[in-house]
Design a protein around this motif. Structure first.
Motif, short mmCIF file in Angstrom:
data_model
loop_
_atom_site.label_atom_id
_atom_site.label_comp_id
_atom_site.label_asym_id
_atom_site.label_seq_id
_atom_site.Cartn_x
_atom_site.Cartn_y
_atom_site.Cartn_z
N PHE A 47 10.18 -35.85 -43.30
CA PHE A 47 10.26 -36.17 -41.78
C PHE A 47 11.31 -35.18 -41.21
N TRP A 48 12.47 -34.99 -41.71
CA TRP A 48 13.42 -34.00 -41.11
C TRP A 48 13.01 -32.27 -40.99
N ALA A 49 11.92 -32.06 -41.91
CA ALA A 49 11.35 -30.71 -41.79
C ALA A 49 9.96 -30.69 -40.96
N MET A 50 9.42 -31.63 -40.49
CA MET A 50 8.39 -31.59 -39.79
C MET A 50 8.35 -31.96 -38.31
N PHE A 51 9.13 -33.35 -37.92
CA PHE A 51 9.05 -33.74 -36.80
C PHE A 51 10.08 -32.86 -35.67
N PRO A 52 11.20 -32.40 -36.00
CA PRO A 52 11.90 -31.67 -35.04
C PRO A 52 11.09 -30.39 -34.64
N PHE A 99 12.01 -28.36 -31.17
CA PHE A 99 12.49 -27.23 -31.29
C PHE A 99 11.87 -25.95 -31.53
N GLY A 100 10.80 -26.10 -32.09
CA GLY A 100 10.29 -24.90 -32.71
C GLY A 100 10.55 -24.73 -34.38
N SER A 101 9.79 -24.05 -34.98
CA SER A 101 9.98 -23.94 -36.34
C SER A 101 11.35 -23.40 -36.83
N GLY A 102 11.83 -22.41 -35.99
CA GLY A 102 13.02 -21.61 -36.35
C GLY A 102 14.32 -22.64 -36.37
N VAL A 103 14.51 -23.23 -35.44
CA VAL A 103 15.63 -24.27 -35.41
C VAL A 103 15.46 -25.42 -36.18
N THR A 104 14.22 -25.70 -36.58
CA THR A 104 13.88 -26.79 -37.37
C THR A 104 14.42 -26.47 -38.82
N PHE A 105 14.31 -25.14 -39.12
CA PHE A 105 15.05 -24.73 -40.41
C PHE A 105 16.17 -25.22 -40.79
N TYR A 106 17.27 -24.81 -39.63
CA TYR A 106 18.41 -25.04 -39.77
C TYR A 106 18.92 -26.61 -39.39
N VAL A 107 18.11 -27.34 -38.75
CA VAL A 107 18.10 -29.04 -38.85
C VAL A 107 18.05 -29.54 -40.20
N LEU A 108 16.97 -28.84 -40.85
CA LEU A 108 16.81 -29.33 -42.25
C LEU A 108 17.77 -28.79 -43.02
N LEU A 109 18.26 -27.90 -43.14
CA LEU A 109 19.42 -27.26 -43.85
C LEU A 109 20.49 -28.27 -43.73
N ALA A 110 20.69 -28.60 -42.61
CA ALA A 110 21.97 -29.60 -42.05
C ALA A 110 21.76 -30.81 -42.83
N TYR A 111 20.62 -31.24 -42.68
CA TYR A 111 20.54 -32.79 -43.16
C TYR A 111 20.55 -32.41 -44.66
N PHE A 121 11.28 -19.25 -31.37
CA PHE A 121 12.39 -19.61 -32.35
C PHE A 121 13.13 -20.81 -31.73
N ILE A 122 13.32 -20.74 -30.36
CA ILE A 122 14.06 -21.84 -29.85
C ILE A 122 13.37 -22.49 -28.87
N LYS A 123 12.06 -22.19 -28.62
CA LYS A 123 11.40 -23.00 -27.60
C LYS A 123 10.12 -23.56 -28.29
#
Length: 317
Positions: free
Chosen positions: A223-228, A232-244, A177-179
């Motif tokens: 791009f914000w949904a895939m590259f992170p 970070f892994g898929s879990g953190v990327t979800f919140y990165v996308l949400l923040a964007y 989730f975080i790795k």
């Protein structure tokens, strides 16, 4: 040019040429090609028989390759080159798997053919590397690590129950989730700086650009949904996308109330361009970046002819 200087220049050119040569792809001599001599003779025999039975049962071609070093080439590029040259899997089915171990570089990868990516997913390959192979490799038990990894791969492809530990993160380790799997820390930093530098710049341009900025908002979502995920892994990327998704419109609305934004919108309407934050921003009718940074839209054993699209996972120890 003095002879000594000419000789030095020639040597430098020769050294750079040699250094740029990609690592050699060895001949496919069997289901286990142990060029690094990591595996015991008994392990090589057992793995060869296991993979032979698996191919007879399923048609899948799984091959193990060990090489001492790949001379600085990325493990992903090397694995794809080997896969393409060996043509693992059956033509039209692309049901091959390549397990590569490079001891001097401390890197490994499970490369998966197109036809098996839905069964042996990147996440499954990553867990096999992280939970089964890496702990053994760190102890110097390469035979045990490769054997456990291959057993887990064939079990997954045959639909057999997973081995103990395959589906669970290592004890005391952070979860996926975080790795993000498959990259060393310094690789994540470098790749992250590259990726976030690019999409971050385009995000900034989208926020400060009147009109055209909303096109960039929607354009950058994939791009914000895939590259992170790589960092970070898929879990953190979800919140990165949400923040964007939430942060961009809020920032856009706030900046649109500023005098500078209104002046830029008026200049674009009248002149077709405007200067914002050091950038020359063009209207929707423009075409691309300029040199000043303006933006607008626009052997007895052989492979069967299979191919890989780069699916799989990498790891280090």
């Amino acid at each position: 040019m003095p002879p000594a200087a000419a000789l030095l220049a020639a040597l430098l050119v020769l050294a750079s040429t040699v250094a740029a040569q990609p690592a050699e792809v060895p001949y496919l001599t069997g289901r286990v090609v142990d060029n690094a001599e990591l595996l015991s003779p008994d392990t090589r025999r057992r793995l060869t028989e296991t993979l032979r039975r698996h191919e007879q049962k399923t048609g899948n071609q799984v091959v193990v390759l060990t090489v001492p070093t790949i001379k600085g080439e990325s493990i992903e590029e090397y694995a794809v080159r080997v896969f393409e040259q060996w043509k693992l899997g059956q033509q039209g089915k692309d049901n091959g798997v390549l397990v590569v171990i490079v001891p001097q570089d401390r890197r490994m990868r499970i490369e998966v053919g197109y036809g098996l990516e839905g069964v042996l997913t990147d996440a499954h390959a990553s867990r096999i590397i992280r939970n089964l192979m890496t702990p053994r490799f760190r102890k110097g038990d390469f035979s045990g690590g490769v054997a456990r990894g291959v057993d887990a791969v064939t079990a997954r492809l045959e639909g057999r129950p997973a081995m103990a530990g395959q589906e669970r993160p290592e004890s005391g380790k952070k979860s996926e989730f975080i790795k993000a799997p498959g990259m060393a820390f310094h690789e994540k930093v470098l790749f992250g700086a590259f990726i976030f530098g690019i999409i971050g710049l385009f995000t900034f341009i989208g926020v400060v650009t009147p009109g055209m900025g909303w096109f960039l908002y929607f354009f950058l979502i994939p791009f914000w949904a895939m590259f992170p995920v790589v960092i970070f892994g898929s879990g953190v990327t979800f919140y990165v996308l949400l923040a964007y998704l939430i942060g961009f419109p809020i920032a856009k609305i706030l900046i649109s109330r500023s005098d500078a934004y209104r002046r830029a919108a008026e200049e674009i309407r009248k002149k077709g361009v405007a200067r914002i934050g050091g950038f020359t921003i063009g209207g929707a009718g423009g075409s691309g970046w300029s040199s000043r940074g303006s933006w607008s839209s626009g052997g007895g054993f052989s492979g069967g002819g299979g191919s890989s699209g780069g699916g799989g996972a990498s790891g280090s120890w």
